[in-house]
Design a protein around this motif. Structure first.
Motif, PDB file in Angstrom:
ATOM      1  N   GLN A   1       0.834  -1.193   0.000  1.00 53.32           N
ATOM      2  CA  GLN A   1       0.000   0.000   0.000  1.00 53.32           C
ATOM      3  C   GLN A   1       0.874   1.250   0.000  1.00 53.32           C
ATOM      4  O   GLN A   1       2.074   1.191   0.291  1.00 53.32           O
ATOM      5  N   TYR A   2       0.256   2.385  -0.330  1.00 52.43           N
ATOM      6  CA  TYR A   2       0.944   3.663  -0.176  1.00 52.43           C
ATOM      7  C   TYR A   2       0.708   4.160   1.246  1.00 52.43           C
ATOM      8  O   TYR A   2      -0.418   4.186   1.739  1.00 52.43           O
ATOM      9  N   THR A   3       1.799   4.514   1.891  1.00 56.62           N
ATOM     10  CA  THR A   3       1.770   4.925   3.290  1.00 56.62           C
ATOM     11  C   THR A   3       2.192   6.385   3.383  1.00 56.62           C
ATOM     12  O   THR A   3       3.003   6.861   2.590  1.00 56.62           O
TER      13      THR A   3
ATOM     14  N   CYS B   1      -2.316   5.763   2.966  1.00 51.26           N
ATOM     15  CA  CYS B   1      -2.643   7.039   2.331  1.00 51.26           C
ATOM     16  C   CYS B   1      -4.027   6.956   1.691  1.00 51.26           C
ATOM     17  O   CYS B   1      -4.284   6.063   0.871  1.00 51.26           O
ATOM     18  N   PRO B   2      -4.943   7.870   2.031  1.00 51.29           N
ATOM     19  CA  PRO B   2      -6.251   7.877   1.376  1.00 51.29           C
ATOM     20  C   PRO B   2      -6.086   8.062  -0.132  1.00 51.29           C
ATOM     21  O   PRO B   2      -5.344   8.947  -0.572  1.00 51.29           O
ATOM     22  N   THR B   3      -6.758   7.228  -0.911  1.00 51.25           N
ATOM     23  CA  THR B   3      -6.612   7.263  -2.367  1.00 51.25           C
ATOM     24  C   THR B   3      -6.896   8.646  -2.936  1.00 51.25           C
ATOM     25  O   THR B   3      -6.160   9.135  -3.812  1.00 51.25           O
TER      26      THR B   3
ATOM     27  N   ASP C   1      -2.453  14.995  -3.959  1.00 47.11           N
ATOM     28  CA  ASP C   1      -2.292  16.208  -3.154  1.00 47.11           C
ATOM     29  C   ASP C   1      -1.095  16.056  -2.206  1.00 47.11           C
ATOM     30  O   ASP C   1      -0.224  16.941  -2.130  1.00 47.11           O
ATOM     31  N   TYR C   2      -1.050  14.922  -1.493  1.00 47.06           N
ATOM     32  CA  TYR C   2       0.053  14.705  -0.555  1.00 47.06           C
ATOM     33  C   TYR C   2       1.378  14.515  -1.291  1.00 47.06           C
ATOM     34  O   TYR C   2       2.437  14.900  -0.784  1.00 47.06           O
TER      35      TYR C   2
ATOM     36  N   ALA D   1      -2.032  14.155   9.473  1.00 50.54           N
ATOM     37  CA  ALA D   1      -1.384  12.872   9.741  1.00 50.54           C
ATOM     38  C   ALA D   1      -1.793  12.336  11.110  1.00 50.54           C
ATOM     39  O   ALA D   1      -2.000  11.133  11.284  1.00 50.54           O
ATOM     40  N   GLU D   2      -1.923  13.243  12.072  1.00 49.01           N
ATOM     41  CA  GLU D   2      -2.342  12.817  13.420  1.00 49.01           C
ATOM     42  C   GLU D   2      -3.771  12.314  13.408  1.00 49.01           C
ATOM     43  O   GLU D   2      -4.104  11.360  14.115  1.00 49.01           O
TER      44      GLU D   2
END
Length: 206
Positions: free
Chosen positions: A60-62, A69-71, A76-77, A87-88
């Protein structure tokens, strides 16, 4: 006859009141609702580190503090980075899901009693590895159910040190630190002098 019926009714009400007072009627079971401490959250932040940009982590993308990471936020990130405040939020949402699983599928299911630092150690462990270990015949779950001693608990934690089929020194360190939290309530990313490990290279053997 009507007077007799009223007397019977009052007697039944009195009996019901006595039974309730004596605790003879089963009470509804109160589900566990343990939550991770702030010390646990800070420990997770320390050992995970912070990445403003998403990176691919095995399956997954972290991003941020080691969360998925939300798809819809990936580009954006990737361009701007994730703010620490967001992130928190992702971290605490992930922790909340782990808390629910530990409460329902471990503590309530097996009627376990855990203190705060024991619960925190399991939250950190599950944040890194997921909660599937709770639902099968895993070494850590078995050690918990047996109320294992110190050596066995350290060993049970230390078995989960692989990623991508390889043993990683960083994971060995984290497992020993989580065992230290569980056993001693010490929230530190430095391994206790009481614990150590040996890395053995069998040159392709067992």
């Amino acid at each position: 006859m009507r007077k007799f019926g009223r007397i019977v009714f009052h007697i039944l009400c009195l009996c019901l009141l006595v039974f309730c007072t004596a605790g003879l009627i089963p009470r509804a079971y109160a589900a566990s609702a343990m939550t991770a401490s702030e010390s646990c959250v800070e420990f997770i932040k320390e050992v995970e580190g912070f990445s403003p940009q998403p990176y691919y982590d095995y399956n997954q993308y972290t991003v941020g503090y080691g969360t998925k990471c939300p798809t819809e936020k990936y580009f954006d990130y990737r361009a701007n980075g994730i703010p620490r405040s967001e992130a928190e939020i992702l971290l605490r949402e992930a922790v909340a899901g782990i808390e629910d699983t530990l409460n329902q599928k471990l503590i309530d299911r097996y009627q376990l009693t855990l203190n705060q630092h024991q619960f925190d150690a399991l939250v950190s462990f599950s944040y890194n590895l997921g909660t599937s270990w709770v639902t099968y015949d895993s070494s850590l779950r078995n050690a918990l159910l047996r109320n294992a001693g110190e050596d066995e608990m350290v060993y049970a934690f230390s078995l989960y040190c692989t990623a991508g089929g390889k043993y990683l020194p960083g994971l060995v360190t984290r497992r020993l630190c989580e065992a230290n939290i569980y056993l001693n309530g010490v929230y530190s990313k430095q391994v206790s002098d009481a614990y150590g490990y040996v890395y053995y290279d069998a040159n392709g053997g067992t």
